[in-house]
Each structure stands twice: as structure tokens, then as C-alpha cells.
Enzyme design. Structure first.
Site, short mmCIF file in Angstrom:
data_model
loop_
_atom_site.label_atom_id
_atom_site.label_comp_id
_atom_site.label_asym_id
_atom_site.label_seq_id
_atom_site.Cartn_x
_atom_site.Cartn_y
_atom_site.Cartn_z
CG HIS A 161 79.53 -3.88 33.74
ND1 HIS A 161 80.57 -3.63 33.09
CD2 HIS A 161 79.36 -3.45 34.64
CE1 HIS A 161 80.86 -2.42 33.94
NE2 HIS A 161 80.35 -2.38 34.83
CG HIS A 209 77.60 4.02 42.33
ND1 HIS A 209 77.05 4.50 41.32
CD2 HIS A 209 78.35 3.43 41.86
CE1 HIS A 209 77.15 4.40 40.06
NE2 HIS A 209 78.21 3.10 40.44
CD GLU A 252 77.69 0.17 37.94
OE1 GLU A 252 78.63 1.54 38.13
OE2 GLU A 252 78.15 -0.27 36.76
CG ASP A 311 79.15 -2.37 41.60
OD1 ASP A 311 78.23 -1.77 41.33
OD2 ASP A 311 80.60 -1.47 41.88
CG HIS A 369 80.85 5.42 36.81
ND1 HIS A 369 80.65 4.01 35.51
CD2 HIS A 369 80.81 4.98 38.25
CE1 HIS A 369 80.67 3.21 36.58
NE2 HIS A 369 80.14 3.84 37.38
CG ASP A 426 81.79 2.80 41.19
OD1 ASP A 426 81.94 1.78 42.26
OD2 ASP A 426 81.04 2.86 40.70
CE1 TYR A 450 87.35 0.24 39.79
CE2 TYR A 450 87.44 3.13 39.68
CZ TYR A 450 86.37 1.41 40.20
OH TYR A 450 85.58 1.75 41.20
CG HIS A 492 85.10 -1.53 43.12
ND1 HIS A 492 84.32 -2.63 43.53
CD2 HIS A 492 84.25 -0.68 42.75
CE1 HIS A 492 83.08 -2.37 42.67
NE2 HIS A 492 83.12 -1.36 42.42
FE1 FEO Z 1 79.90 2.20 39.60
FE2 FEO Z 1 81.50 0.10 41.26
O1 FEO Z 1 80.30 0.65 39.90
#
Ligand code: FEO
Length: 407
Positions: free
Chosen positions: A24, A78, A80, A82, A145, A164, A196, A229
Site C-alpha cells: 500500500h 487484526h 487489515e 494482509d 495500529h 503487527d 517498519y 510479519h
Molecule cells: Fe496492519 Fe500487517 O496489517
């Protein structure tokens, strides 16, 4: 890669995305991973999913351990995409599973997949799920986040599944910190962590600090941190906790980042004398040219330095667009504990430097004024002014930095 056991009966079943370079808008030059975890307990429980493109990868990983239809619970830390955009692929297999999620997470999932009819169990901080041998405790981390965010702690093995937080965008064959560091230098991992943090977590320093302190107060024994991640912190989870506390508290190197763009090399010609002045004061300097570097690199270098000088040509009485984009992007990240200034060239009418300062102030940044401007190309006199500007800024940075030394 296949599933990897990270604690007894708990497996990484995620995916490595070797090819992603634009996340993104954030340039992920090392790729990334989408980590999710399968708990092979009496109630088989999956914690998080992966990016939609990799749904078959995680399902195949799960199949190597069990029949996916046997999964009883899905924890969504979370939403999001991903991490959550394979929910539908997973729920197609286990339509009657219970989804453990925060209230805001539930609302988000229902927006993404309206009318799904899935069975949600909304959880709050301190609520638990017993899967047999293991107790999963949920801890809401709103705005870390996203508003929906939470983490999952498994007390029997001291495992924090941190979504995250504590992550890095690194695609690697290693799954663990010590495994990676056996053949790679610490600075490579450190750079990925800072990259990051700067690009994703910069606005949330105070919240991060508060949440880590809350976890410490709760006395949770943390033996392993498994983010969504990058590498899992098996050998030294305290190292990343300490690093996050440092970054959240105001960590920066005592150096200056010069981040600039140029139309006809006039603003660029100002860079060297400014850098000379900075170096004369014994302060290190990093130069980043916008349009030659990804925005996320400029943000990272900004974050690493205590001071930043932005080189901004004037175009049509306004900031040159690439520099405007950088400052605007920075504004959204709400940087703290950094001091900024601006310099630049103009042709017939100024405006770029003035506008840069207006935006710095609008975004609540600490500023060093006045900036320096030159008309057309810098003369020898202008170069002396640039040199002096660099020296004065470096002096200010040293003074500004000294108040963080005790942190
Ligand atoms: Fe906030 Fe890795 O997504």
C-alpha cells in the site's frame, strides 16, 4: 515452506511473500511474510489468516497437520486485509467455527463480508479461550495500529501472538530471530525493524509505550513473541521490547537527514555546502533524494535522525510536488522529538520554503527558522550562507538531542 512448530502443538502456518515490493505504497524491498498460527489442541484453533493471495498456501500448510474442517475457533487479532482477507476462504471450510474478535473487529469484518452469518464471539481485554492444554488470553490494543487490534497471549508457554507489533517486512527462509542472525548481521534486522516502525507505527509511540508498560505490570512472562510479519522472537524477545520502548520514547541518532528534490539542480547544489556545515559541527548526515528513493526510505531516514532539513524547490509559488508529498506523508505520521528546517531555490517568485514551514507548523513539528533560499543557482555567497545554515542547524540539533540522552 510447510508448517513449523514454534511451541509444543503450536505451528506457524503462514506464507512468505518474496515478491511484494509495494505494500500500500510502502516499498518493501525485502518482501514480507504473513504469519498465522495453528494451535493443535483439543479445540483446534487458528490465530489469524493471511493475505488473500496466499489463502491456498495457509490451507495447504494446515492440511499437513490436520483436516482443516476440524478447526473449531478462529481468532482474528487484526482485520487489515494482509491478515484477514483469507477469512472467507477459511470460513468456507469451517462455516460453524466461532470467530474470536474485538467489537470493532467484528464491525469491520461485517463491512467487508456483509451478510456472512458467521458466529462471532466478541472479546475484551482479559477474556480467555481454553482450548484444552492452553489458555488464550486476549488483550485489546486499540490504535496499535488499527482500532480493532488485539493480541493473544498463551500463558502456559509464555507466547505473545502480537499481530503487527514487533514485526518486520522480511521474506526469509528463517522463521526465528536466532536462525536469521546465525547467517545475517544484526544491522539488517535492525534496519527492517526501524523501517517498519517508522512507516507504520511512528504515530503511536505513546500508545506503544503505555501498552508495553501495561503488559509489564500484568507480570506476563513472555518467552516468545510471534508477530504477523517477519521473524518470531524466540531467542531474545526482550531485545525487541527494549527497542520498541526506546523508539517510542524518543530514540534517534544524533545526525541530520537532508531530504530533498531538485528541478534544475539548484536546490541540489545547496545540499553539499549545507552538509559541509553540518559535518563541520561533528554531526553525521544522510542525504536522500526524493524521486530517486522510495518514500518509505525517506521516512525511515527521517526517523533515524534527530534533525531533518528538507530541500524544496519552488514550483508555481508552491512546494515542488514530490517534496510536498513527503511533508504531507510525514504529517500523517505525526513525528515527535525531531527538529526540522527547510531550504530551496526559486526562480521569479518564492513560496516553496515558506509553504514547507507552514506545513511543519500545521503538523506540530519543532522547527528551526529561518530557512535559506536562493534565487536561481546558488552563488559563492549563497554557498557560504548554506554552509552557515548547516552549521547553525547542527548546533541546534546537538542542543536538542542532549535532552534525550538520559532517556
Ligand atoms: Fe496492519 Fe500487517 O496489517
Amino acid at each position: 515452506m510447510g508448517p513449523i512448530e514454534i511451541k509444543p502443538y503450536i505451528y506457524w502456518v503462514g506464507a512468505v511473500d518474496w515478491g511484494v515490493r509495494d505494500f500500500h505504497g510502502y516499498i518493501t524491498e525485502r518482501g514480507t511474510t504473513y504469519n498465522n498460527y495453528l494451535i493443535m489442541d483439543d479445540q483446534i484453533t487458528l490465530v489469524d489468516t493471511v493475505k488473500h493471495d496466499f489463502s491456498t498456501v495457509t490451507i495447504e500448510n494446515i492440511k499437513k497437520l490436520t483436516d482443516p474442517k476440524k478447526i473449531k475457533n478462529l481468532v482474528i487479532n487484526h482485520i487489515e486485509p494482509d491478515h484477514a482477507s483469507s477469512i472467507d476462504a477459511i470460513m468456507d471450510i469451517i462455516p460453524h467455527a466461532k470467530i474470536y474478535i474485538t467489537e470493532r473487529g467484528r464491525k469491520g469484518v461485517e463491512r467487508y463480508w456483509s451478510g456472512s452469518g458467521w458466529d462471532f464471539k466478541v472479546v475484551k481485554t482479559g477474556e480467555t479461550l481454553n482450548t484444552g492444554k492452553y489458555t488464550l488470553t486476549f488483550l485489546e490494543t486499540p490504535m496499535l495500529h488499527w482500532p480493532d487490534s488485539m493480541v493473544t497471549y498463551i500463558k502456559e508457554v509464555g507466547l505473545l501472538i502480537s499481530q503487527d507489533a514487533f514485526g518486520q517486512h522480511i521474506a526469509t527462509a528463517s522463521r526465528f530471530d536466532d536462525e536469521f542472525l546465525a547467517t545475517n548481521p544484526w544491522y539488517e534486522l535492525e534496519d527492517a525493524i526501524i523501517d517498519y516502525y517508522a512507516n507504520i507505527l511512528m504515530p503511536f509511540g505513546q500508545l506503544i509505550k503505555g501498552k508495553i508498560e501495561e503488559i509489564i505490570k500484568l507480570g506476563l512472562k513472555i518467552e516468545m513473541i510471534a508477530p504477523d510479519h517477519g521473524l518470531i522472537w524466540r531467542k531474545d524477545p526482550n531485545r525487541i521490547i527494549k527497542m520498541y520502548l526506546d523508539m517510542a520514547t524518543g530514540f534517534a541518532d544524533m545526525k541530520v537527514a537532508i531530504i530533498y528534490d531538485t528541478m534544475w539542480q539548484s536546490t541540489e547544489k545547496m545540499v553539499m555546502p549545507i552538509m559541509g556545515g553540518i559535518k563541520e559541527e561533528g554531526v553525521d548526515c544522510k542525504v536522500v533524494k526524493l524521486r530517486s528513493s522510495p518514500m518509505s526510505v525517506a521516512i525511515k531516514e527521517f526517523w533515524k535522525a534527530r534533525g531533518c532539513l528538507v530541500g524544496v524547490p519552488t514550483l508555481n509559488n508552491l512546494m515542488f510536488p514530490s517534496v510536498a508529498e513527503f511533508i504531507y506523508h510525514l504529517g500523517g505520521l505525526r513525528p515527535k522529538n525531531r527538529i526540522v528546517g527547510a531550504f530551496g531555490s526559486y526562480g521569479w517568485g518564492g513560496g516553496g520554503v515558506k509553504e514547507a514551514y507552514e506545513y511543519f507548523k500545521r503538523f506540530g513539528m519543532d522547527v528551526f527558522e529561518p530557512g535559506v533560499q536562493v534565487q536561481f543557482s546558488p552563488s559563492l555567497e549563497d554557498e557560504k550562507s548554506c554552509y552557515q545554515f548547516g552549521r547553525e542547524f547542527a548546533k541546534k540539533v546537538k542542543e536538542y538531542h542532549s535532552k534525550f540522552n538520559s532517556l
